[in-house]
Design a protein around this motif. Structure first.
Motif, mmCIF file in Angstrom:
data_model
loop_
_atom_site.group_PDB
_atom_site.id
_atom_site.type_symbol
_atom_site.label_atom_id
_atom_site.label_comp_id
_atom_site.label_asym_id
_atom_site.label_seq_id
_atom_site.Cartn_x
_atom_site.Cartn_y
_atom_site.Cartn_z
ATOM 1 N N ILE A 192 0.407 11.282 3.413
ATOM 2 C CA ILE A 192 -0.427 10.241 2.815
ATOM 3 C C ILE A 192 -1.598 10.875 2.070
ATOM 4 O O ILE A 192 -1.931 10.486 0.947
ATOM 5 C CB ILE A 192 -0.927 9.270 3.903
ATOM 6 C CG1 ILE A 192 0.246 8.439 4.434
ATOM 7 C CG2 ILE A 192 -2.031 8.363 3.367
ATOM 8 C CD1 ILE A 192 -0.089 7.596 5.645
ATOM 9 N N LYS A 193 -2.218 11.880 2.684
ATOM 10 C CA LYS A 193 -3.349 12.557 2.056
ATOM 11 C C LYS A 193 -2.912 13.256 0.767
ATOM 12 O O LYS A 193 -3.602 13.201 -0.253
ATOM 13 C CB LYS A 193 -3.957 13.567 3.023
ATOM 14 C CG LYS A 193 -5.178 14.292 2.464
ATOM 15 C CD LYS A 193 -5.729 15.294 3.464
ATOM 16 C CE LYS A 193 -6.350 14.616 4.658
ATOM 17 N NZ LYS A 193 -7.045 15.591 5.542
ATOM 18 N N LYS A 220 7.024 4.254 4.733
ATOM 19 C CA LYS A 220 6.222 3.697 5.827
ATOM 20 C C LYS A 220 6.044 4.700 6.958
ATOM 21 O O LYS A 220 5.045 4.670 7.665
ATOM 22 C CB LYS A 220 6.860 2.415 6.355
ATOM 23 C CG LYS A 220 5.958 1.623 7.292
ATOM 24 C CD LYS A 220 6.533 0.263 7.613
ATOM 25 C CE LYS A 220 5.574 -0.540 8.498
ATOM 26 N NZ LYS A 220 6.106 -1.873 8.811
ATOM 27 N N GLY A 221 7.007 5.584 7.135
ATOM 28 C CA GLY A 221 6.913 6.566 8.203
ATOM 29 C C GLY A 221 6.214 7.853 7.797
ATOM 30 O O GLY A 221 6.289 8.859 8.510
ATOM 31 N N ALA A 222 5.512 7.850 6.666
ATOM 32 C CA ALA A 222 4.850 9.063 6.167
ATOM 33 C C ALA A 222 3.775 9.535 7.133
ATOM 34 O O ALA A 222 3.081 8.735 7.761
ATOM 35 C CB ALA A 222 4.240 8.797 4.792
ATOM 36 N N PHE A 239 0.815 -1.209 0.000
ATOM 37 C CA PHE A 239 0.000 0.000 0.000
ATOM 38 C C PHE A 239 0.856 1.269 0.000
ATOM 39 O O PHE A 239 0.494 2.266 -0.628
ATOM 40 C CB PHE A 239 -0.925 0.008 1.214
ATOM 41 C CG PHE A 239 -2.099 -0.933 1.083
ATOM 42 C CD1 PHE A 239 -2.612 -1.272 -0.159
ATOM 43 C CD2 PHE A 239 -2.706 -1.466 2.216
ATOM 44 C CE1 PHE A 239 -3.699 -2.123 -0.284
ATOM 45 C CE2 PHE A 239 -3.797 -2.310 2.102
ATOM 46 C CZ PHE A 239 -4.289 -2.653 0.849
ATOM 47 N N TYR A 240 1.971 1.254 0.721
ATOM 48 C CA TYR A 240 2.845 2.432 0.734
ATOM 49 C C TYR A 240 3.442 2.669 -0.650
ATOM 50 O O TYR A 240 3.538 3.815 -1.111
ATOM 51 C CB TYR A 240 3.962 2.250 1.774
ATOM 52 C CG TYR A 240 3.483 2.273 3.194
ATOM 53 C CD1 TYR A 240 3.240 3.477 3.858
ATOM 54 C CD2 TYR A 240 3.263 1.085 3.898
ATOM 55 C CE1 TYR A 240 2.792 3.509 5.168
ATOM 56 C CE2 TYR A 240 2.815 1.105 5.203
ATOM 57 C CZ TYR A 240 2.584 2.314 5.838
ATOM 58 O OH TYR A 240 2.131 2.338 7.141
ATOM 59 N N LYS A 300 -4.301 1.089 9.611
ATOM 60 C CA LYS A 300 -2.880 1.262 9.299
ATOM 61 C C LYS A 300 -2.018 0.462 10.265
ATOM 62 O O LYS A 300 -1.046 -0.186 9.870
ATOM 63 C CB LYS A 300 -2.506 2.741 9.349
ATOM 64 C CG LYS A 300 -1.054 3.040 9.003
ATOM 65 C CD LYS A 300 -0.820 4.546 9.011
ATOM 66 C CE LYS A 300 0.611 4.890 8.637
ATOM 67 N NZ LYS A 300 1.585 4.372 9.632
ATOM 68 N N SER A 301 -2.371 0.509 11.552
ATOM 69 C CA SER A 301 -1.619 -0.239 12.558
ATOM 70 C C SER A 301 -1.685 -1.736 12.289
ATOM 71 O O SER A 301 -0.674 -2.444 12.374
ATOM 72 C CB SER A 301 -2.168 0.075 13.954
ATOM 73 O OG SER A 301 -1.504 -0.694 14.929
#
Length: 286
Positions: free
Chosen positions: A20-21, A13-15, A5-6, A61-62
């Motif tokens: 992300i938006k 991954k740390g975005a 997905f990233y 997400k988690s």
């Protein structure tokens, strides 16, 4: 295998939520089938919206970060849960759970977590692009509800095309979300609250305490989404300390747990002191 997905959104991954938006906005506009005429545009558009649906939701997400795509796969050992569908009169709804229980208590709506990628796009951008006619157009109505009604769920009487209807709005809906019934779509307008502020499914409030209470400790009563509760302020509490009340936040509308309530303690320093008070503070050396 499904694409990460990233990678789909072109972010690390740390975005952050904003990153992300922003990435979703760019990718969705580029690949919307009304704009992009390439043969695989619609499939890419679905992938982008699926990725955004997960990565924009804190609980989803988690789960994805821990278990990957298996987190949402009912055949992958139970974590993804079981998808249920129910029909009740003129309304239908669907949900996903690991225990088989209906988290909405039999409420009558279709709110299964953006099952149609165009729903996500239209909610994010406020309408479709290019006037596409991919889905049958049904009327959209707007309803304004209070913050607490959105958080706890509410039943409302509304007039739809001259007919009085009772609708049930599930706990956890957010501002700008839409509930789709068979005959219409209901746009949710949540009014801001003077006390509670929402961030995802977490809720924040501010509470003023005196300098002496912060230094010596005390017990205070704070509001929650349901009823006031008493909490302990520890001696030596510093300004802007956050007290976390686990599970006192907003229930996720898709059944992914419940957020927390955070109480920010504001230490109020007196602006006016008499001579005796000033003398005592000097003696204490504070």
């Amino acid at each position: 295998m499904k694409k990460d997905f990233y990678e789909t959104l072109g972010v690390n991954k740390g975005a952050s939520k904003d990153e992300i938006k922003s990435a979703y906005r760019k990718m969705a506009m580029q690949n919307h089938p009304d704009r992009n005429k390439s043969p695989d545009a619609e499939e890419k558009f679905k992938e982008i919206n699926e990725a955004y649906e997960v990565l924009s939701n804190e609980q989803k997400k988690s789960a994805y970060d821990q278990f990957g795509h298996a987190a949402f796969d009912p055949s992958s050992g139970g974590f993804g849960g079981t998808t249920h569908t129910s029909q009740n009169g003129p309304f239908s709804y669907s949900w996903q759970s690991s225990s088989g229980a209906n988290p909405f208590g039999g409420q009558e709506f279709d709110f299964g977590g953006f099952s149609n990628p165009f729903d996500i796009f239209e909610q994010f951008f406020g309408g479709n692009v290019g006037g596409g006619q991919r889905r049958q157009q049904i009327p959209t109505y707007k309803i304004q509800i209070s913050f607490l009604d959105a958080a706890n769920g509410v039943e409302k009487q509304v007039d739809i095309e001259g007919k009085r209807k009772t609708i049930k709005i599930p706990a956890g809906v957010d501002d700008g979300q839409r509930i789709r019934f068979n005959e219409f779509i209901l746009y949710i307008d949540v009014m801001p609250d003077k006390v509670f502020k929402r961030d995802g499914n977490d809720v924040y409030i501010s509470y003023d305490i005196s300098f002496s209470d912060a230094a010596l400790g005390t017990e205070i009563e704070v509001p929650t989404l349901t009823e006031p509760i008493k909490i302990r302020v520890k001696p030596g509490t510093q300004p802007s300390t956050l007290v976390r009340l686990r599970g006192k936040g907003i229930r996720d509308v898709n059944g992914y747990g419940q957020g927390d309530l955070y109480v920010r303690l504001n230490v109020v320093v007196p602006s006016r002191l008499n001579s005796r008070q000033k003398e005592l503070i000097r003696e204490l050396g504070l």
